[in-house]
Design a protein around this motif. Structure first.
Motif, mmCIF file in Angstrom:
data_model
loop_
_atom_site.group_PDB
_atom_site.id
_atom_site.type_symbol
_atom_site.label_atom_id
_atom_site.label_comp_id
_atom_site.label_asym_id
_atom_site.label_seq_id
_atom_site.Cartn_x
_atom_site.Cartn_y
_atom_site.Cartn_z
ATOM 1 N N ARG A 44 1.549 -1.703 6.649
ATOM 2 C CA ARG A 44 2.788 -1.012 6.270
ATOM 3 C C ARG A 44 2.662 0.425 6.733
ATOM 4 N N CYS A 45 3.537 0.814 7.656
ATOM 5 C CA CYS A 45 3.492 2.154 8.223
ATOM 6 C C CYS A 45 4.888 2.531 8.721
ATOM 7 N N HIS A 46 5.027 3.741 9.193
ATOM 8 C CA HIS A 46 6.292 4.163 9.777
ATOM 9 C C HIS A 46 6.406 3.588 11.186
ATOM 10 N N MET A 82 10.068 2.815 7.432
ATOM 11 C CA MET A 82 8.807 2.105 7.269
ATOM 12 C C MET A 82 8.989 0.663 7.738
ATOM 13 N N THR A 142 -1.914 0.269 4.138
ATOM 14 C CA THR A 142 -0.744 1.122 3.960
ATOM 15 C C THR A 142 -1.016 2.528 4.470
ATOM 16 N N ASP A 144 0.965 5.540 4.121
ATOM 17 C CA ASP A 144 2.076 6.254 3.497
ATOM 18 C C ASP A 144 1.509 7.046 2.328
ATOM 19 N N ASP A 145 1.292 8.316 2.531
ATOM 20 C CA ASP A 145 0.688 9.160 1.504
ATOM 21 C C ASP A 145 1.720 9.921 0.671
ATOM 22 N N ARG A 146 2.974 9.529 0.783
ATOM 23 C CA ARG A 146 3.995 10.207 -0.014
ATOM 24 C C ARG A 146 3.764 9.927 -1.494
ATOM 25 N N THR A 149 4.459 6.359 -3.804
ATOM 26 C CA THR A 149 4.384 5.106 -3.056
ATOM 27 C C THR A 149 3.291 4.237 -3.687
#
Length: 158
Positions: A44-46, A82, A142, A144-146, A149
């Motif tokens: 899971r990534c952008h 994403m 994953t 995604d460090d937002r 999340t």
């Protein structure tokens, strides 16, 4: 401090550095072996991150044959750019190996991408119990460090 003391300290430092490098290489081989045994795992990534790695494998042919791009229809697109990409074990191993090489580059972006993605993959691979009887799916890899999340929340609770 005499010259012999300095030489001894220098030799010790070199020996330590060599041992550390040998340990990293052994750990990398363990991760590669674990990745090779994975049936499938989700990344899971952008979309931009995924495109970065697609270009990386196009630019540099080393281990590119092991990197298998999944069918476009198999990629799940989310609202915020994403995506969720299904990866086979050989593709995870190729991506891991590529990230290992990228982490040694002097180009800051390549180095950062290599280090960050390598650690994300290694985090999931550390959860594998070889030849286990349980058929528990692996958590997604994953990137995604937002805040807020799922990956960030699970990292904060561990």
């Amino acid at each position: 401090m005499g010259i012999f003391s300095w030489i001894s300290d220098w030799a010790s430092a070199i020996t330590e550095a060599a041992q550390e490098q040998q340990n990293k290489e052994a750990q990398h081989l363990q991760y590669m072996t674990a990745a090779a045994g994975v049936g499938s795992v989700q990344l899971r990534c952008h979309q931009d991150t995924w495109n970065y790695f697609l270009r990386e494998f196009q630019k540099h042919s080393y281990n590119a044959a092991s990197f298998r791009r999944p069918a476009e229809a198999a990629i799940v697109r989310e609202d915020d750019g994403m995506i969720v990409v299904p990866l086979s074990g050989s593709t995870v191993a190729a991506l891991l190996d590529r990230c290992n090489g990228m982490s040694r580059r002097t180009e800051p972006l390549d180095h950062a991408m290599g280090v960050r993605v390598y650690e994300a993959i290694a985090t999931v691979l550390r959860k594998i119990e070889p030849a286990g009887e349980q058929k528990i799916p692996l958590p997604p890899i994953t990137l995604d460090d937002r805040p807020g999340t799922p990956a960030t929340e699970s990292a904060q609770s561990s």
